[in-house]
Design a protein around this motif. Structure first.
Motif, PDB file in Angstrom:
ATOM      1  N   SER A   1       0.922  -1.300  -0.126  1.00 44.42           N
ATOM      2  CA  SER A   1      -0.092  -0.005   0.108  1.00 44.42           C
ATOM      3  C   SER A   1       0.863   1.083  -0.015  1.00 44.42           C
ATOM      4  O   SER A   1       2.237   1.003   0.196  1.00 44.42           O
ATOM      5  CB  SER A   1      -0.885   0.009   1.138  1.00 44.42           C
ATOM      6  OG  SER A   1      -0.045  -0.159   2.388  1.00 44.42           O
ATOM      7  N   ILE A   2       0.294   2.266  -0.202  1.00 44.03           N
ATOM      8  CA  ILE A   2       1.271   3.582   0.026  1.00 44.03           C
ATOM      9  C   ILE A   2       0.616   4.498   0.928  1.00 44.03           C
ATOM     10  O   ILE A   2      -0.734   4.753   1.066  1.00 44.03           O
ATOM     11  CB  ILE A   2       0.691   4.315  -1.560  1.00 44.03           C
ATOM     12  CG1 ILE A   2       1.587   3.507  -2.800  1.00 44.03           C
ATOM     13  CG2 ILE A   2       1.391   5.715  -1.513  1.00 44.03           C
ATOM     14  CD1 ILE A   2       1.160   3.936  -3.943  1.00 44.03           C
ATOM     15  N   ASP A   3       1.392   4.912   1.726  1.00 46.29           N
ATOM     16  CA  ASP A   3       1.008   5.972   2.667  1.00 46.29           C
ATOM     17  C   ASP A   3       0.801   7.328   2.076  1.00 46.29           C
ATOM     18  O   ASP A   3       1.937   7.992   1.351  1.00 46.29           O
ATOM     19  CB  ASP A   3       2.238   5.990   3.660  1.00 46.29           C
ATOM     20  CG  ASP A   3       2.473   4.925   4.608  1.00 46.29           C
ATOM     21  OD1 ASP A   3       1.767   4.014   4.354  1.00 46.29           O
ATOM     22  OD2 ASP A   3       3.734   4.639   5.272  1.00 46.29           O
ATOM     23  N   HIS A   4      -0.541   7.793   2.388  1.00 49.60           N
ATOM     24  CA  HIS A   4      -0.797   8.803   1.564  1.00 49.60           C
ATOM     25  C   HIS A   4      -0.642  10.224   2.529  1.00 49.60           C
ATOM     26  O   HIS A   4      -1.607  10.673   3.240  1.00 49.60           O
ATOM     27  CB  HIS A   4      -2.483   9.058   1.328  1.00 49.60           C
ATOM     28  CG  HIS A   4      -2.501   7.865   0.297  1.00 49.60           C
ATOM     29  ND1 HIS A   4      -3.792   6.770   0.475  1.00 49.60           N
ATOM     30  CD2 HIS A   4      -2.164   7.716  -0.829  1.00 49.60           C
ATOM     31  CE1 HIS A   4      -3.600   6.116  -0.741  1.00 49.60           C
ATOM     32  NE2 HIS A   4      -2.572   6.277  -1.314  1.00 49.60           N
ATOM     33  N   GLU A   5       0.770  10.669   2.456  1.00 46.37           N
ATOM     34  CA  GLU A   5       1.151  11.852   3.224  1.00 46.37           C
ATOM     35  C   GLU A   5       0.877  12.914   2.579  1.00 46.37           C
ATOM     36  O   GLU A   5       1.297  13.256   1.439  1.00 46.37           O
ATOM     37  CB  GLU A   5       2.614  11.496   3.761  1.00 46.37           C
ATOM     38  CG  GLU A   5       2.883  10.221   4.439  1.00 46.37           C
ATOM     39  CD  GLU A   5       4.464  10.263   4.512  1.00 46.37           C
ATOM     40  OE1 GLU A   5       5.193  10.980   4.161  1.00 46.37           O
ATOM     41  OE2 GLU A   5       4.678   9.075   5.298  1.00 46.37           O
ATOM     42  N   PRO A   6       0.429  14.011   3.509  1.00 45.53           N
ATOM     43  CA  PRO A   6       0.018  15.528   2.606  1.00 45.53           C
ATOM     44  C   PRO A   6       1.358  15.941   2.105  1.00 45.53           C
ATOM     45  O   PRO A   6       1.224  16.525   0.843  1.00 45.53           O
ATOM     46  CB  PRO A   6      -0.251  16.202   3.825  1.00 45.53           C
ATOM     47  CG  PRO A   6      -1.039  15.318   4.863  1.00 45.53           C
ATOM     48  CD  PRO A   6       0.007  14.084   4.627  1.00 45.53           C
ATOM     49  N   SER A   7       2.706  15.758   2.512  1.00 48.44           N
ATOM     50  CA  SER A   7       3.731  16.363   1.866  1.00 48.44           C
ATOM     51  C   SER A   7       4.128  15.727   0.432  1.00 48.44           C
ATOM     52  O   SER A   7       4.784  16.265  -0.402  1.00 48.44           O
ATOM     53  CB  SER A   7       5.053  16.203   2.704  1.00 48.44           C
ATOM     54  OG  SER A   7       5.247  14.943   3.124  1.00 48.44           O
ATOM     55  N   MET A   8       3.474  14.499   0.318  1.00 47.40           N
ATOM     56  CA  MET A   8       3.779  13.555  -0.826  1.00 47.40           C
ATOM     57  C   MET A   8       2.728  14.101  -1.971  1.00 47.40           C
ATOM     58  O   MET A   8       3.182  14.030  -3.167  1.00 47.40           O
ATOM     59  CB  MET A   8       3.706  12.272  -0.683  1.00 47.40           C
ATOM     60  CG  MET A   8       4.815  11.643   0.284  1.00 47.40           C
ATOM     61  SD  MET A   8       6.489  11.944  -0.158  1.00 47.40           S
ATOM     62  CE  MET A   8       6.497  10.933  -1.599  1.00 47.40           C
ATOM     63  N   GLU A   9       1.601  14.892  -1.844  1.00 53.81           N
ATOM     64  CA  GLU A   9       0.675  15.073  -2.423  1.00 53.81           C
ATOM     65  C   GLU A   9       0.123  16.629  -2.467  1.00 53.81           C
ATOM     66  O   GLU A   9      -0.681  17.122  -2.633  1.00 53.81           O
ATOM     67  CB  GLU A   9      -0.621  14.310  -2.356  1.00 53.81           C
ATOM     68  CG  GLU A   9      -0.283  12.709  -2.350  1.00 53.81           C
ATOM     69  CD  GLU A   9      -1.430  11.907  -2.383  1.00 53.81           C
ATOM     70  OE1 GLU A   9      -2.676  12.570  -2.670  1.00 53.81           O
ATOM     71  OE2 GLU A   9      -1.596  10.885  -1.957  1.00 53.81           O
ATOM     72  N   LYS A  10       1.255  17.438  -2.043  1.00 54.13           N
ATOM     73  CA  LYS A  10       1.032  18.684  -1.733  1.00 54.13           C
ATOM     74  C   LYS A  10       0.593  19.488  -3.180  1.00 54.13           C
ATOM     75  O   LYS A  10      -0.097  20.396  -3.261  1.00 54.13           O
ATOM     76  CB  LYS A  10       2.610  19.449  -1.417  1.00 54.13           C
ATOM     77  CG  LYS A  10       2.615  20.857  -1.064  1.00 54.13           C
ATOM     78  CD  LYS A  10       3.988  21.278  -0.775  1.00 54.13           C
ATOM     79  CE  LYS A  10       3.948  22.654  -0.066  1.00 54.13           C
ATOM     80  NZ  LYS A  10       4.057  23.572  -1.199  1.00 54.13           N
ATOM     81  N   ASP A  11       1.265  19.191  -4.082  1.00 52.27           N
ATOM     82  CA  ASP A  11       0.765  19.726  -5.699  1.00 52.27           C
ATOM     83  C   ASP A  11      -0.684  19.491  -5.745  1.00 52.27           C
ATOM     84  O   ASP A  11      -1.391  20.694  -6.375  1.00 52.27           O
ATOM     85  CB  ASP A  11       1.609  19.378  -6.777  1.00 52.27           C
ATOM     86  CG  ASP A  11       3.132  19.766  -6.609  1.00 52.27           C
ATOM     87  OD1 ASP A  11       3.336  20.830  -5.887  1.00 52.27           O
ATOM     88  OD2 ASP A  11       4.011  19.505  -7.412  1.00 52.27           O
ATOM     89  N   GLU A  12      -1.112  18.300  -5.560  1.00 48.39           N
ATOM     90  CA  GLU A  12      -2.633  17.824  -5.849  1.00 48.39           C
ATOM     91  C   GLU A  12      -3.478  18.767  -4.780  1.00 48.39           C
ATOM     92  O   GLU A  12      -4.574  19.110  -5.441  1.00 48.39           O
ATOM     93  CB  GLU A  12      -2.686  16.612  -5.876  1.00 48.39           C
ATOM     94  CG  GLU A  12      -1.869  15.534  -6.710  1.00 48.39           C
ATOM     95  CD  GLU A  12      -0.636  15.148  -6.494  1.00 48.39           C
ATOM     96  OE1 GLU A  12      -0.063  15.908  -5.724  1.00 48.39           O
ATOM     97  OE2 GLU A  12      -0.162  14.258  -7.165  1.00 48.39           O
TER      98      GLU A  12
END
Length: 282
Positions: free
Chosen positions: A162-173
């Motif tokens: 699975s993928i940890d959905h961290e805010p820093s990794m999806e900042k652009d979105e």
């Protein structure tokens, strides 16, 4: 037998757990495949917000292993709702048997929309989720939102499914949807300064900036497969994937393995709710 003991046995039989709870079961298709789960409430004052599903179910000539951990935030109603509704929604998808990955994505979307529509009854919070469906002991389909995690161990090596959905990794979105990611000293990154995950069920007030699109991974079970672990972030905050795999590699009983991981997380001062499911193969 007391009423409490009867209730415990009933919950163990159907594979639904919450609060300080434990259970186990096994496949009828393959006697070598067993599962066990254990939950421990964290140190916070709010009610337990973790819920699990762990069961084998016969569907006509097929067997499904249904495993999930739902970790609520500001809510125990929403993860409880997911515990009783998400798998039913997935299995009711007409293309589940031919395209299980697509069925899981659609079911996640339908379920999230339903939760938002029921916000008056279910409250303002939300829940992360990691779900795994084992189809006829051969094909494992994993989907997740948030930071609960699934790993598989083959030949002693842990692999994250699975993928940890961290805010820093999806900042652009998140910023593209009009939101922002805070990064205050001493705190983790948060969506709009509030939520420490970038994807989740519910959270109606943040939904414009928050995704409910799951990541889906498929893994085939082979002779090298030893076990899978599903756990809430109460475990993963204090243990790496390989550390968790190494900690239970010699524990043959799946429920004992799950309990051992919760105890190890507590020993490492995890303060969050801790939920663990272990499925052993052979």
């Amino acid at each position: 037998m007391t009423g409490k003991e009867i209730l415990y046995k009933m919950k163990e039989k159907v594979g639904l757990g919450s609060s300080a709870d434990s259970g186990k079961g096994k496949s009828k298709m393959s006697k070598n495949i067993t599962h066990g789960y254990h939950l421990v409430k964290g140190k916070s004052t709010h009610p337990m917000e973790d819920y699990v599903v762990a069961q084998f179910r016969q569907v006509e000539d097929n067997e499904l292993g249904l495993f999930a951990i739902f970790d609520g935030h500001l809510s125990h109603e929403i993860p409880d709702y997911l515990r009783t509704h998400l798998f039913e929604t997935i299995l009711n998808e007409p293309n589940f048997w031919t395209e299980p990955e697509a069925a899981m994505r659609r079911a996640y979307s339908i379920t999230d929309n339903t939760i938002l529509e029921k916000a008056v009854d279910l409250g303002k919070g939300g829940s992360t989720a990691v779900t795994a469906i084992l189809i006829n002991c051969q094909k494992l389909v994993v989907a997740n939102l948030g930071d609960s995690r699934a790993i598989i161990c083959k030949n002693g090596v842990a692999k994250q499914l699975s993928i940890d959905h961290e805010p820093s990794m999806e900042k652009d979105e998140i910023e593209g949807r009009g939101g922002f990611v805070s990064n205050f000293p001493g705190d983790v990154p948060r969506v709009d300064g509030q939520l420490a995950v970038a994807r989740a069920f519910g959270d109606k007030s943040l939904k414009k900036h928050l995704s409910s699109e799951p990541d889906v991974e498929v893994e085939m079970i082979d002779n090298d497969t030893e076990f899978i672990i599903l756990a809430s972030d109460g475990l993963w905050k204090v243990m790496s994937n390989q550390e968790a795999a190494d900690a239970i590699k010699n524990i043959k009983d799946a429920r004992s393995a799950a309990k051992h991981l919760t105890e190890e997380a507590l020993a490492r001062n995890s303060s969050d709710d801790i939920s663990v499911i272990v499925v052993r193969f052979g």
